[in-house]
Write a protein that holds these residues in place. Structure first.
Motif, PDB file in Angstrom:
ATOM      1  N   UNK A 113     -25.554 -14.344  -7.017  1.00 56.77           N
ATOM      2  CA  UNK A 113     -26.003 -13.249  -7.877  1.00 56.77           C
ATOM      3  C   UNK A 113     -26.807 -12.207  -7.116  1.00 56.77           C
ATOM      4  N   UNK A 114     -27.603 -12.654  -6.167  1.00 61.56           N
ATOM      5  CA  UNK A 114     -28.424 -11.719  -5.390  1.00 61.56           C
ATOM      6  C   UNK A 114     -27.572 -10.769  -4.545  1.00 61.56           C
ATOM      7  N   UNK A 115     -26.322 -11.161  -4.269  1.00 58.39           N
ATOM      8  CA  UNK A 115     -25.443 -10.335  -3.444  1.00 58.39           C
ATOM      9  C   UNK A 115     -24.524  -9.432  -4.263  1.00 58.39           C
ATOM     10  N   UNK A 116     -24.588  -9.512  -5.586  1.00 58.51           N
ATOM     11  CA  UNK A 116     -23.707  -8.694  -6.435  1.00 58.51           C
ATOM     12  C   UNK A 116     -23.887  -7.195  -6.184  1.00 58.51           C
ATOM     13  N   UNK A 117     -25.125  -6.668  -6.123  1.00 59.40           N
ATOM     14  CA  UNK A 117     -25.270  -5.224  -5.870  1.00 59.40           C
ATOM     15  C   UNK A 117     -24.637  -4.790  -4.548  1.00 59.40           C
ATOM     16  N   UNK A 118     -24.819  -5.598  -3.496  1.00 60.82           N
ATOM     17  CA  UNK A 118     -24.207  -5.266  -2.209  1.00 60.82           C
ATOM     18  C   UNK A 118     -22.680  -5.272  -2.330  1.00 60.82           C
ATOM     19  N   UNK A 215     -27.808  -7.229 -13.805  1.00 59.94           N
ATOM     20  CA  UNK A 215     -27.852  -6.999 -12.359  1.00 59.94           C
ATOM     21  C   UNK A 215     -27.270  -5.630 -12.015  1.00 59.94           C
ATOM     22  N   UNK A 216     -26.264  -5.185 -12.782  1.00 60.35           N
ATOM     23  CA  UNK A 216     -25.603  -3.918 -12.486  1.00 60.35           C
ATOM     24  C   UNK A 216     -26.413  -2.684 -12.828  1.00 60.35           C
TER      25      UNK A 216
END
Length: 613
Positions: A113-118, A215-216
């Motif tokens: 989840x922490x890598x979703x923005x990247x 997150x988005x």
């Protein structure tokens, strides 16, 4: 620079007609071309054509004017070419789920989840991707994108997934599924409603869809279309669960065991009943989780070793789990109202003589001790049923509960499809309403330019001694007039399904306003998007003289050939089942690459794209 398609048409006609004026020319397509809908299909079966002095093409066999050729060419220039550049972007989902992909591959593709923005940022940096979202869970890895081109977008995303995971693209293509537009919308709605889960109607997936939106927020690539899609999916998930209560009823043995025990207990004792679990294996752990989900905050667990119990205790915060060794099993049973058994023992742990000596339970739990045995072989002897102070339920009893609940959920799942179809139409109407957004923006910008110009004239006539208060009053007055004048037109440009206005009426209003105020753009919206994507990825500001010359040559050649794309298709395109308008799309893209890309990008991108032609 992008040369308008209107320039290419006459130039092409002069070439054709000029050659034909001297000699008879044979125009023949090597293979059949695929034309856009509502267009006249033209075939050239070795027809020999020639022109008269008036430059009218005639057929040698009939010697009669063939105006259809020119009209088709004009139609191509005016509609077919514009059809690509005015086409709306597509919503695409590239997915791998537990239904199609082994866990060994899914775990390599999983994105924390922490890598979703990247991941969203990297996906949106691809040439044909505008917006993106990632839904990565233990059962699925799905990427949702808004693509300028379906084929190119899927290819770019697949290559990105292969690069980031190390899984070969060929393996991804073997297990992935692809859905477009309405099918993609229906899929995420079904996912959010729990219809695509292993346990039909389970609620965890809805929380995961909500997390995608959370997150988005603030991520540039999580745009209007994707954000609206996921928010609407959350609405669908809530509606299906609230109206149909699809998540009710246990559909696994462990959840059925807990549900059956609570059904047999008085409701007033659900929070006070003393729970005992024999065995802390996989099934036992699930029973503990289901008890915790039902509000049980204290339980005793009997197991051979304490390690597993400690691990469960650390995982479930806020639950008091007391460990007892296997030697204290009968002593723990004497203090329990409900006993769950889940061990691998091949002999019964409880027999009639063991239970008969246990102290009776209180009247608050019905004066009956419950044994719920989910072990195979059974851990509780059937002879205990002869005792009036005890009741025994085994796996067969639970299967009936599970089967009945599964049938009920399947029936509700069919009803949920009606809700999903209704919500899909509403989302499609909302997305259709976005068609008018560019016109709304252009109309507001047009009105704002006039307002500012007239305001400047007014203030200049009033002299230099105008106070700030007066300027602000004049500015507010002009804004108010413009807003009131635009209110009516703006209302008739909105079509989100909230009123009786149809999309057709709204688009007619949009075209009328475009004509009245000359709002038609010189280049189409999609053409602007493609150009913006190329400029966004431009890395080199300087361009060499040789590269610039190559760009101009390629641009002029392709602009001239652009109207021919639906009349002649190379054999490679036909063998690959590529439509004529797909080739036209590629021509447009190469033109933009030649104009706006940096030198290294131009060399690689143009070679890759020209191969199609």
């Amino acid at each position: 620079m992008a040369v308008p398609s209107a320039f290419a048409g006459p130039k092409l006609e002069n070439i054709f007609l000029g050659n034909a004026s001297h000699n008879g020319v044979v125009f023949c397509k090597p293979r059949k071309a695929v034309f856009p809908r509502n267009s006249t299909s033209l075939r050239c079966e070795q027809q020999q054509l020639q022109t008269t002095n008036d430059n009218v093409i005639v057929d040698n066999s009939t010697k009669t004017p063939s105006s259809s050729s020119l009209s088709a060419l004009q139609q191509l220039k005016s509609s077919a070419a514009d059809r690509y550049t005015k086409e709306r972007s597509s919503i695409v989902v590239i997915g791998l789920s537990i239904h199609t992909t082994p866990v060994e591959m899914r775990e390599k593709l999983a994105i924390p989840e922490a890598e979703w923005p990247r991941a969203i940022s990297e996906l949106c940096s691809l040439n044909h991707i505008e917006e993106a979202a990632v839904l990565s869970t233990c059962n699925r890895m799905e990427i949702y994108v808004v693509a300028l081109s379906q084929h190119r977008g899927v290819k770019e995303v697949t290559e990105w997934m292969s690069k980031t995971s190390g899984v070969p693209a060929s393996d991804l293509c073997e297990h992935r599924f692809l859905l477009y537009n309405n099918d993609a919308t229906q899929h995420i709605f079904e996912v959010s409603a729990g219809l695509d889960s292993l346990v039909l109607g389970e609620g965890q997936i809805l929380a995961q869809v909500k997390q995608v939106v959370k997150v988005g927020q603030g991520v540039v690539g999580f745009g209007r279309n994707i954000s609206g899609l996921f928010k609407h999916a959350i609405t669908v998930g809530k509606r299906v669960r609230s109206e149909l209560n699809i998540a009710s009823g246990a559909v696994s043995v462990s959840s059925a065991a807990v549900e059956l025990a609570l059904m047999k207990l008085p409701k007033t004792s659900h929070s006070t009943a003393r729970m005992l679990l024999i065995g802390a294996g996989k099934m036992g752990k699930l029973v503990i989780k289901h008890l915790a989900a039902k509000g049980c905050t204290k339980m005793v667990v009997v197991n051979r070793s304490e390690e597993r119990v400690t691990a469960i205790r650390e995982e479930l915060h806020g639950i008091e789990i007391i460990y007892k060794p296997l030697t204290d099993m009968l002593a723990a049973a004497a203090e329990a109202d409900v006993i769950f058994t889940s061990t691998a023992s091949e002999t019964p742990l409880f027999l009639k003589e063991h239970v008969a000596d246990l102290p009776p339970v209180g009247s608050d739990v019905g004066s009956v001790r419950l044994f719920v045995d989910i072990s195979v072989p059974r851990n509780v002897g059937s002879c205990i049923k002869e005792l009036e102070t005890a009741r025994v339920y085994n796996v067969d009893d639970l299967k009936e509960v599970v089967s009945a609940n599964k049938e009920d959920r399947l029936r509700k799942a069919k009803e949920a499809q009606t809700i999903i179809a209704e919500e899909s139409k509403q989302f499609a109407a909302w997305r259709d309403s976005l068609e008018t957004v560019p016109t709304i923006k252009k109309l507001r910008a047009y009105a704002e330019r006039i307002r500012l110009a007239e305001l400047d004239k007014c203030l200049s006539r009033m002299g230099d001694d105008v106070t700030k208060k007066t300027k602000k009053a004049a500015d507010d007055l002009s804004r108010g007039i413009v807003n009131k004048l635009l209110h009516g037109p703006m209302q008739h440009l909105r079509c989100d399904g909230s009123d009786s206005r149809t999309l057709t009426e709204t688009l007619e209003n949009m075209h009328a306003l475009n004509r009245m105020f000359s709002l038609e753009a010189e280049i189409s919206v999609l053409e602007q998007k493609v150009r913006a994507k190329v400029e966004q990825n431009q890395k080199c500001a300087s361009q060499g003289a040789v590269s610039t010359t190559l760009s101009l040559v390629v641009v002029n050649i392709l602009v001239i050939l652009k109207p021919c794309c639906l009349y002649w298709l190379p054999p490679c395109c036909q063998e690959d089942n590529i439509r004529g308008d797909d080739v036209l799309k590629q021509v447009n893209h190469i033109i933009f690459i030649a104009n706006a890309s940096s030198v290294p990008e131009r060399q690689s991108l143009m070679v890759a794209n020209i191969r199609l032609l």
